[in-house]
Write an enzyme that holds these catalytic residues in place. Structure first.
Site, PDB file in Angstrom:
ATOM      1  N   GLU A  94      31.501 -36.190  15.100  1.00 50.56           N
ATOM      2  CA  GLU A  94      30.520 -35.273  14.853  1.00 50.56           C
ATOM      3  C   GLU A  94      31.281 -34.197  13.935  1.00 50.56           C
ATOM      4  O   GLU A  94      32.241 -33.451  14.410  1.00 50.56           O
ATOM      5  CB  GLU A  94      30.090 -34.825  16.154  1.00 50.56           C
ATOM      6  CG  GLU A  94      29.564 -33.293  16.194  1.00 50.56           C
ATOM      7  CD  GLU A  94      29.279 -32.684  17.644  1.00 50.56           C
ATOM      8  OE1 GLU A  94      29.064 -31.311  17.576  1.00 50.56           O
ATOM      9  OE2 GLU A  94      29.543 -33.508  18.422  1.00 50.56           O
ATOM     10  N   ARG A 130      30.034 -25.644  10.780  1.00 52.50           N
ATOM     11  CA  ARG A 130      30.868 -24.286  10.856  1.00 52.50           C
ATOM     12  C   ARG A 130      31.471 -23.897   9.636  1.00 52.50           C
ATOM     13  O   ARG A 130      32.201 -22.772   9.562  1.00 52.50           O
ATOM     14  CB  ARG A 130      31.559 -24.447  12.052  1.00 52.50           C
ATOM     15  CG  ARG A 130      30.970 -24.943  13.310  1.00 52.50           C
ATOM     16  CD  ARG A 130      32.150 -24.687  14.443  1.00 52.50           C
ATOM     17  NE  ARG A 130      31.579 -25.291  15.856  1.00 52.50           N
ATOM     18  CZ  ARG A 130      32.301 -25.381  16.884  1.00 52.50           C
ATOM     19  NH1 ARG A 130      33.567 -25.168  16.815  1.00 52.50           N
ATOM     20  NH2 ARG A 130      32.031 -25.905  18.037  1.00 52.50           N
ATOM     21  N   THR A 174      26.663 -28.637  15.977  1.00 48.80           N
ATOM     22  CA  THR A 174      26.443 -27.168  15.577  1.00 48.80           C
ATOM     23  C   THR A 174      25.202 -26.732  15.203  1.00 48.80           C
ATOM     24  O   THR A 174      25.106 -26.031  14.316  1.00 48.80           O
ATOM     25  CB  THR A 174      27.699 -26.251  15.160  1.00 48.80           C
ATOM     26  OG1 THR A 174      28.661 -26.779  15.614  1.00 48.80           O
ATOM     27  CG2 THR A 174      27.580 -24.800  15.594  1.00 48.80           C
ATOM     28  N   LYS A 220      23.419 -32.990  25.302  1.00 56.85           N
ATOM     29  CA  LYS A 220      24.869 -32.560  25.112  1.00 56.85           C
ATOM     30  C   LYS A 220      24.910 -31.410  26.346  1.00 56.85           C
ATOM     31  O   LYS A 220      23.987 -30.554  26.592  1.00 56.85           O
ATOM     32  CB  LYS A 220      25.079 -31.809  23.777  1.00 56.85           C
ATOM     33  CG  LYS A 220      26.542 -30.988  23.681  1.00 56.85           C
ATOM     34  CD  LYS A 220      26.755 -30.570  22.309  1.00 56.85           C
ATOM     35  CE  LYS A 220      27.957 -29.604  22.269  1.00 56.85           C
ATOM     36  NZ  LYS A 220      28.332 -29.417  20.752  1.00 56.85           N
TER      37      LYS A 220
END
Length: 212
Positions: A45, A49, A73, A133
């Site tokens: 993953e 960011r 994210t 998640k």
């Protein structure tokens, strides 16, 4: 070549640990991915960011076919679409809104939308989503919270992320509703910056050996 995941369940089943990676320099993406795959962790993953994230996803998708690279994210539809165009094979979000749920679905990619409460899990369950998640895991009740959901929501499986370490990972993986855990400990910034890929492979090998 690793099989492309067709569902959230496939993503959860890739390995006991999903490396959660922050890439500052896209040049490091390919050797980093190869190091993780060599240690037995094909699912990666890459969090959105940093400015390098989409480039990193694209490079891994093109140059490391054994890896299953995803985007983490993801907080809006534009990011979901951009990640899919870059070659992401799955999407992960820290939380979820109705608009984001639609955007994730529109990409056609497997997704692990984030939840932190029972109500949030139930809302996504109503949309037919059963792989989620759990974030931020430790701050939201940890393994004890997830254990309490096995009765009322037995059909839901989670990837807890946030505060997971080698010391507490096994406690999560022992739960029947946990498919894998997400961890950032596998790619310490100092090791990545120094290109110490063999050490990252060893960390991945230790994580891949965890039982679930």
């Amino acid at each position: 070549m690793t099989t492309i995941p067709r569902s959230g369940a496939d993503v959860l089943d890739l390995a006991p640990v999903m490396p959660v990676v922050v890439v500052e320099d896209a040049e490091q993406a390919v050797p980093l991915a190869r190091a993780l795959v060599a240690g037995g962790l094909p699912g990666i993953e890459v969090t959105l960011r940093t400015p390098a994230a989409l480039d990193a996803i694209e490079r891994i998708a093109q140059e490391v076919p054994e890896a299953v690279v995803g985007a983490g994210t993801v907080v809006n539809g534009e990011q979901a679409r951009s990640a899919a165009q870059a070659g992401a094979r799955f999407l992960v979000s820290p939380g979820c809104t109705p608009a984001l749920a639609r955007a994730l679905a529109d990409t056609g990619l497997p997704a692990l939308p984030g939840v932190a409460t029972v109500s949030e899990a139930m809302a996504l369950l109503e949309l037919g989503l059963t792989e989620l998640k759990f974030f931020p895991a430790e701050a939201s009740g940890g393994a004890a919270f997830l254990k309490s959901l096995t009765g009322p929501l037995p059909q839901v499986r989670f990837c807890p992320t946030g505060g997971i370490t080698p010391r507490n990972a096994q406690g999560y993986l022992s739960l029947p509703n946990v498919g894998c855990v997400g961890g950032s400990w596998l790619t310490p910034a100092a090791l990545v910056a120094a290109g110490r890929w063999d050490e990252i492979t060893e960390l991945a090998r230790e994580a891949a050996a965890l039982e679930r």
